[in-house]
Design a protein around this motif. Structure first.
Motif, short mmCIF file in Angstrom:
data_model
loop_
_atom_site.label_atom_id
_atom_site.label_comp_id
_atom_site.label_asym_id
_atom_site.label_seq_id
_atom_site.Cartn_x
_atom_site.Cartn_y
_atom_site.Cartn_z
N THR A 138 -24.00 58.24 63.01
CA THR A 138 -23.52 59.58 63.37
C THR A 138 -22.95 60.30 62.14
O THR A 138 -23.23 61.48 61.91
CB THR A 138 -22.40 59.48 64.44
N SER A 139 -22.17 59.57 61.36
CA SER A 139 -21.60 60.18 60.16
C SER A 139 -22.72 60.59 59.22
O SER A 139 -22.69 61.68 58.61
CB SER A 139 -20.67 59.20 59.44
N GLN A 198 -25.76 61.36 60.02
CA GLN A 198 -26.39 62.56 60.61
C GLN A 198 -25.60 63.83 60.26
O GLN A 198 -26.15 64.85 59.86
CB GLN A 198 -26.44 62.42 62.14
N LEU A 199 -24.28 63.72 60.47
CA LEU A 199 -23.42 64.89 60.23
C LEU A 199 -23.47 65.32 58.76
O LEU A 199 -23.54 66.52 58.45
CB LEU A 199 -21.97 64.57 60.62
N SER A 230 -26.77 67.03 58.13
CA SER A 230 -26.77 68.38 58.70
C SER A 230 -25.93 69.33 57.83
O SER A 230 -26.33 70.48 57.56
CB SER A 230 -26.24 68.30 60.14
#
Ligand code: ADP
Length: 594
Positions: A408-409, A411-412, A415
């Motif tokens: 998730t990190s 991904q962030l 992005s």
């Protein structure tokens, strides 16, 4: 000082005719005098005082009469008296000559001639007097000749004189009437010529001027000169305030005088506002210091004034005032003249006023546009440095050895990196646009081989376009950075808007021009939108474009950059569907030839 328009008097109208009649009558009298002289010599009476006394008198009279400038004398008030005395002197002289029996035959006929001349030359009562004197002279000559017994012999010539006198008086009277009418027409024509001259002078003043500041003093100066007025003021209507504003400078004693801003309410009882409201000229014969309606005239120090509306057809645009610091000798004619001079003035003043307002608006808009460009440029510069460091930090953190373990990190972070990249492109675009607006875009033209630049573009863009160049060494004259930015922009657009299609880049040449086409097989751009997409912030399908991260600046930059490289860009349809962007540039070898 006033220019009055009055009909000429009979004296003035007849002056020229009477002067020429006197000249001709004098000439005839000379001839008769010579005949009488010859007769005297023949009959040897020339040594008698009865002959030479009147002969000397008549000769003197005729010498004077030949020398006198009758045109001038006849135009004066003394004309009737002078011509009457002239007639009486001639009658006396010729009667005296006629009294010498040997000369009667030669001298008498001139008395009949004088009766005719008198009818045309004299006014009625002097003519009557002369006729009576002529009658007496003829009777005297008849008695002298010893015909007194035969009354009929006296009556006949006397009656003849009266009839001749009456007939010529009638002719003279008709003639006078005609002369007055035609001379009146002449003076009206002269007046019209003067009016035209004035109108022309005002129009010429108006045609020369380009700004209100320039035109107002000229205009009122010219009008004051023609109306012989000392003070002239133009007021124009300020439609926003509903007030008439005095245009500076005003005209005083032959010189323009700068004034502070003075305004008059359109609805005030002032004569100036009244003239504006009624759209009719007003003549103020005596400015009243205590009247509210004369307030502005009083402030200008006027004692008499002509006030006329300035109009453009039926639309009122202002008022013009001319006046003097002393009481009334303007005429109604001058009021009319001011009205006709104000007509062209109103038209031009309003046109120039409107033009100036528009120029002021354009200037302000340009200022605002400049402020906007400056602002965008400053903000973009200020954003660029922190953003570069953010992107640098994100790239560092994204390296495998530093990347956080949680997906998730990761991904962030990815992005955040993508969005930072978008922001960077937007800022770059804005900087280019502000440079284009300031005309500060540097251009370094030089020969650029298409193959080289296509390969360079290929390395930068995320897709892999198919490249074809024919002939392969085609070289254009362009700015390397600009051309590369243009091509990257077009290829990225193609990748964005035609994601699943193949992208091709073609290079070719024709005549002195080189061509590049960036072709995709996506949705294409409708014909009617093909020019619009080059405008700033134009996006064809907002939702679609937004999802694709566009700014609407790319194609406007493409066009500006091709323009500064002396080239052009246009959109065509790809066969089978899709968009084809064609760039045209000068070929390198031909630069400077054509
Ligand atoms: P943007 O940043 O939105 O891409 P551009 O000025 O580059 O701005 O493009 C303007 C608009 O033209 C885009 O929003 C898009 O709708 C349209 N457009 C540009 N290139 C293409 C293409 N290759 N195919 C279809 N539409 C395109």
């Amino acid at each position: 000082m006033t220019t009055e328009r009055t009909l000429p008097t009979i004296n003035e109208a007849m002056a020229r005719f009477r002067a020429s009649l006197l000249r001709r009558a004098s000439a005839v009298a000379w001839v008769i005098l010579i005949i009488v002289g010859a007769q005297a010599v023949r009959s040897e009476v020339y040594i008698e005082p009865g002959f030479y006394a009147p002969m000397i008198g008549l000769t003197t009279l005729l010498v004077i009469s030949t020398a006198v400038r009758w045109d001038r004398v006849m135009a004066t008030w003394g004309a009737p008296w002078v011509s009457c005395v002239w007639m009486l002197a001639l009658i006396a002289g010729f009667t005296a000559l006629g009294a010498v029996p040997e000369l009667a035959g030669a001298a008498e006929p001139i008395l009949f001639g004088l009766a005719a001349v008198s009818g045309l030359l004299l006014i009625w009562w002097t003519h009557a007097l002369v006729t009576v004197v002529l009658g007496a002279a003829i009777s005297y000559l008849a008695f002298q000749a010893g015909q007194a017994d035969a009354i009929a012999d006296v009556l006949a010539p006397v009656l003849t004189v009266f009839v001749v006198a009456a007939a010529t008086a009638l002719v003279g009277f008709e003639f006078e009437k005609e002369a007055v009418v035609s001379s009146g027409k002449e003076s009206i024509l002269e007046q019209q010529r003067l009016d035209f001259e004035r109108l022309y002078a005002v129009s010429a003043t108006l045609a020369r001027a380009e700004s209100l500041a320039e035109i107002v003093p000229h205009l009122i100066g010219t009008i004051c000169k023609y109306l012989d007025a000392q003070v002239g003021v133009v007021l124009l209507n300020d439609t926003d305030l509903n007030r008439l504003t005095v245009m500076s400078p005003i005209w005083v004693n032959g010189y323009p005088l700068e004034t502070e801003e003075v305004t008059v309410d359109i609805n005030a009882p002032s004569v100036v506002s009244q003239t504006y409201r009624a759209a009719k000229p007003i003549y103020v014969r005596r400015v009243d210091d205590h009247s509210d309606s004369h307030v502005l005239l009083k402030d200008l120090g006027l004692k008499q004034a002509l006030v006329a509306p300035l109009k453009v057809e039926s639309m009122r645009v202002g008022v013009i005032i001319v006046g003097d610091p002393y009481v009334g000798d303007f005429t109604e004619d001058q009021l009319d003249q001011l009205g006709s001079l104000a007509a062209p003035a109103g038209l031009v003043l309003s046109q120039i006023g409107r033009y100036e307002a528009q120029a002021e608006m354009t200037r302000r808009l340009e200022e605002v546009a400049q402020m906007k460009t400056d602002f965008v440029s400053t903000v973009s510069h200020e954003l660029r440095s922190p953003l570069t460091s953010i992107i640098g930090s994100l790239d560092t953190v994204n390296r495998p050895e530093l990347a956080p373990p949680e997906p998730t990190s990761q991904q962030l972070l990815l992005s955040a990196r993508r969005q930072a990249g978008r922001l960077q492109r937007l800022i770059e675009d804005l900087l280019v646009v502000s440079r284009i607006d300031r005309g500060a875009i540097p251009v370094q033209l030089g020969p650029i081989a298409l193959k080289e630049i296509f390969d360079e573009v290929n390395r930068v863009v995320a897709v892999e376009p198919k490249i074809t160049i024919d002939p392969p060494d085609t070289t254009v004259e362009a700015d390397r950075d600009h051309l590369s930015r243009v091509l990257i922009n077009l290829v990225e657009n193609a990748a964005k808007y035609a994601p699943d299609s193949e992208i091709e880049i073609y290079g070719w040449q024709r005549g002195t021009r080189g061509f590049i086409a960036v072709v995709d097989h996506g949705p294409g751009i409708p014909v009617e939108q093909r020019e619009r997409v080059f405008e700033r912030f134009t996006q064809l399908d907002q939702s679609d474009t937004r999802s694709k991260g566009g700014t609407g600046l790319g194609l406007s930059i493409v066009r500006s950059l091709t323009d500064v490289m002396r080239g052009s860009v246009r959109i065509e349809a790809t066969e089978g569907g899709g968009a084809t962007f064609v760039i045209e540039l000068p070929l390198a070898a031909t630069v400077g030839v054509g």
